[in-house]
Every structure is written in structure tokens, then in C-alpha cells.
Design an enzyme around this catalytic site. Sequence first.
Site, mmCIF file in Angstrom:
data_model
loop_
_atom_site.group_PDB
_atom_site.id
_atom_site.type_symbol
_atom_site.label_atom_id
_atom_site.label_comp_id
_atom_site.label_asym_id
_atom_site.label_seq_id
_atom_site.Cartn_x
_atom_site.Cartn_y
_atom_site.Cartn_z
ATOM 1 N N THR A 1 4.402 2.607 5.475
ATOM 2 C CA THR A 1 3.008 2.139 5.633
ATOM 3 C C THR A 1 2.281 3.080 6.580
ATOM 4 O O THR A 1 2.850 3.488 7.603
ATOM 5 C CB THR A 1 2.922 0.698 6.171
ATOM 6 O OG1 THR A 1 1.578 0.467 6.623
ATOM 7 C CG2 THR A 1 3.867 0.425 7.321
ATOM 8 N N GLY B 1 0.835 -1.212 0.000
ATOM 9 C CA GLY B 1 0.000 0.000 0.000
ATOM 10 C C GLY B 1 0.860 1.248 0.000
ATOM 11 O O GLY B 1 1.856 1.317 0.720
ATOM 12 N N ASP C 1 2.720 -0.469 11.818
ATOM 13 C CA ASP C 1 2.590 -1.770 12.490
ATOM 14 C C ASP C 1 3.832 -2.640 12.301
ATOM 15 O O ASP C 1 3.731 -3.847 12.125
ATOM 16 C CB ASP C 1 1.345 -2.505 11.966
ATOM 17 C CG ASP C 1 1.380 -2.703 10.459
ATOM 18 O OD1 ASP C 1 2.255 -2.110 9.808
ATOM 19 O OD2 ASP C 1 0.544 -3.452 9.938
ATOM 20 N N ASP D 1 5.697 -4.777 6.175
ATOM 21 C CA ASP D 1 6.341 -6.020 6.616
ATOM 22 C C ASP D 1 6.279 -7.115 5.547
ATOM 23 O O ASP D 1 7.210 -7.904 5.405
ATOM 24 C CB ASP D 1 5.736 -6.507 7.940
ATOM 25 C CG ASP D 1 4.282 -6.926 7.788
ATOM 26 O OD1 ASP D 1 3.517 -6.161 7.150
ATOM 27 O OD2 ASP D 1 3.913 -8.000 8.277
ATOM 28 N N ARG E 1 -5.883 -2.571 8.985
ATOM 29 C CA ARG E 1 -6.446 -3.911 8.832
ATOM 30 C C ARG E 1 -6.218 -4.748 10.092
ATOM 31 O O ARG E 1 -7.104 -5.412 10.574
ATOM 32 C CB ARG E 1 -5.802 -4.591 7.622
ATOM 33 C CG ARG E 1 -6.555 -5.769 7.138
ATOM 34 C CD ARG E 1 -6.044 -6.306 5.822
ATOM 35 N NE ARG E 1 -4.777 -5.762 5.391
ATOM 36 C CZ ARG E 1 -4.452 -5.523 4.136
ATOM 37 N NH1 ARG E 1 -5.313 -5.756 3.188
ATOM 38 N NH2 ARG E 1 -3.264 -5.061 3.816
ATOM 39 N N ASP F 1 0.010 2.252 8.481
ATOM 40 C CA ASP F 1 -0.486 1.512 9.646
ATOM 41 C C ASP F 1 0.433 1.562 10.876
ATOM 42 O O ASP F 1 0.002 1.256 11.970
ATOM 43 C CB ASP F 1 -0.713 0.037 9.282
ATOM 44 C CG ASP F 1 -1.931 -0.142 8.393
ATOM 45 O OD1 ASP F 1 -2.667 0.834 8.188
ATOM 46 O OD2 ASP F 1 -2.146 -1.271 7.892
ATOM 47 N N ARG G 1 0.888 -5.039 -5.095
ATOM 48 C CA ARG G 1 1.077 -6.225 -4.242
ATOM 49 C C ARG G 1 1.242 -7.371 -5.241
ATOM 50 O O ARG G 1 0.318 -7.679 -5.981
ATOM 51 C CB ARG G 1 -0.144 -6.439 -3.352
ATOM 52 C CG ARG G 1 -0.499 -5.215 -2.470
ATOM 53 C CD ARG G 1 -1.576 -5.580 -1.464
ATOM 54 N NE ARG G 1 -2.261 -4.410 -0.913
ATOM 55 C CZ ARG G 1 -1.871 -3.732 0.164
ATOM 56 N NH1 ARG G 1 -0.779 -4.089 0.798
ATOM 57 N NH2 ARG G 1 -2.566 -2.705 0.615
#
Length: 326
Positions: free
Chosen positions: A130, A15, A134, A107, A176, A132, A76
Site C-alpha cells: 500500500t 489499492g 499505514d 490492512d 485517506r 499509504d 476491493r
Amino acid sequence: MNRKVTKIGVLTSGGDAPGMNAAIRAVVRTGIYKGLEVYGIMRGYSGMIDGDIFKMESQSVANIIQRGGTVLKTARCKEFFTSEGRKIAYDNLKKHGINGLVIIGGDGSFRGANIFSQEHDIPCIGLPGTIDKDIAGTDFTIGFDTAVNTAVEAIDKVRDTADAHDRLFIIEVMGRDSGYIALHSGIATGAENILIPERKTDIENVIKTLLEKHGRKKLVNIIVVAEGEEFGATELSKIITERIPDQEVRVCILGHIQRGGSPTCFDRLIASRMGYAAVECLLENRFNVFVGIINNKTHYTPLDLAVKKKQKINEEWMKIVRILSS
Ligand code: F6P
């Protein structure tokens, strides 16, 4: 063994995240400054497999530091999960003499880079890109700050209309598997509740708190919900409407708006620092790591240890949410 990296490739994968362009710019300009040839690879690993690779100059990255998205585009790529796909990608790199790679992504992209470097002996450096946030091994990821500020701006606007109509809004933000965007944007907008995937939602408690607020005519409420939370915004709205029929409820899903837009100063800054550090890594033979920033210092994590960060929720943060939203 000391190895001389002379030609590097750079790509963005997964993303997109605001600040990826600033990172590309830093890699290209640092590489050229250090006497390397730098190649752009289009659409992440897909472009590596398709051979969509071109030489970049300093001018190639002019006027992009302030732009969202990624000039190298992203994807992706399923084919890269196969050893056949990775072999084709490797052969394409060899055609250009590329002997070092910088991968800007999350990741999943790092895991791909790790397998690739082991199979084909190409040093890879990851940059965490990213929204996120994360990934363990860095305090911040490129794009998170911009995404969170976009969410804050949007939630503030929703609160205006919520206030005008005495409504409860359930606002879904991205993430997500991760609640960082929800947690940060929720606290910063004074959300009455924040629901995230890392914490089981106690639906009875959500209803009880709302009923208590309803009883004292506090009808304007904002609940920020991360995309990956167990119920999801629409289901939550249904449950609340059933249990508190005279509370008006609306759902607002912020979606991909959070991925776009001009990166904040903070994202441009960390992207520039990380991009510079990635090239230094390749020149100093510090291979197969990703570059993070911890306590404002550059930090390196081996790619084989790159894992999704399972957020440990700081109970104090949740307590702050409860106290400040009363
Ligand atoms: O990049 C992270 C992310 O924005 C997640 O928060 C979200 O779940 C996902 O990507 C959406 O991906 P896509 O744009 O491929 O639908």
C-alpha cells in the site's frame, strides 16, 4: 501440527501499489525454486470467487519487476466480506489443490485473509502492499517509497510555477487516513506547512503564519495536505482566500499519479525480500502472519493483529518543518 504446503496461490488486493509486480515475481520464482506449484489469482478475492485462477511459470513473471500496477490486477471485493462468498472462494481453491495463499495488499486485505484462514483452514501469508504505509508491524510498505518520490517530483514542479507567480499552492497528496506521504514529501520539498489527519489542523495558526509571511513579502508558499485531513485542500483554499484576499491561491490534487509508475529500487528490493520470505513462511509452517521489515530485518506479525497504524506524530519532525520553512 506439521503441514506440507505444495500448491500456493498469489493475489493482489485493494489499492494497487508500485512494487506489487516485484512481489508477485518473488513469490512465483521462490515457490518454483522450492518445488511448489504456483497459481495466480486475478483481481484479488474477486478472482478467487469467480474461479479466475491459472498456473504460473517462471516465465509468467518475466519482465515485470520494473512495472507499476499489478499483472494480476486488483479489486476491493465486497462479496468476500460474506461467509457465502468465502466458501465459494475456498471451493475454487480446492479445485486446484491450492493449500497455501500469499495476499499482497493493505490492512483490509489482511483482515479478509485472517477470517478466511480461520474459517477454511488455509494458511495465509500477507505482504504489505500500500502506498499509504499505514500498517503496524513494518517500517515500510511496498509502494510507499515510489509514491513519495512521485509526490516529491510533482511538488518540485509546482514550486517552480508557484515561484514564478508568487503564489500559494495547496497540494493534496494521497492518504485517506494517514499522513505519511504528506509528511515525508512535505519535508523533502521544503513545504511551508504540512497538514495531516493525525493532527488537528489549527486553522487560526495556519492563517497567522501566512499573514506573518505575507507581511514580509514571502508570497511563495507550499502547503502539503493529506487527502484525509479535516478541511481538505479546496476548503482550505477558500478560507485562506477569504482571510488573505491579496494572496493568490491555487489548489493542485496529485491523486492517482502517486499510485502508478515504475517502482523505485527500494520498493523492488523490499518486495523481493518480502516475497521470498512469504514462501519460506509457508514452507516452515509459520502460518497466518504478514511479513514486514523492521530495522532492516524480516519481521512477522500475526494476521489477527494486523491493524492500521495510527501514526504518532513525532513533534521533532513538525518542529523541523517550522524551522526549515521560515
Ligand atoms: O491505496 C491507498 C489509497 O491510494 C489511498 O491513499 C486513497 O485514499 C485510496 O487508496 C483511493 O482508493 P481508490 O483508488 O479506490 O479511489
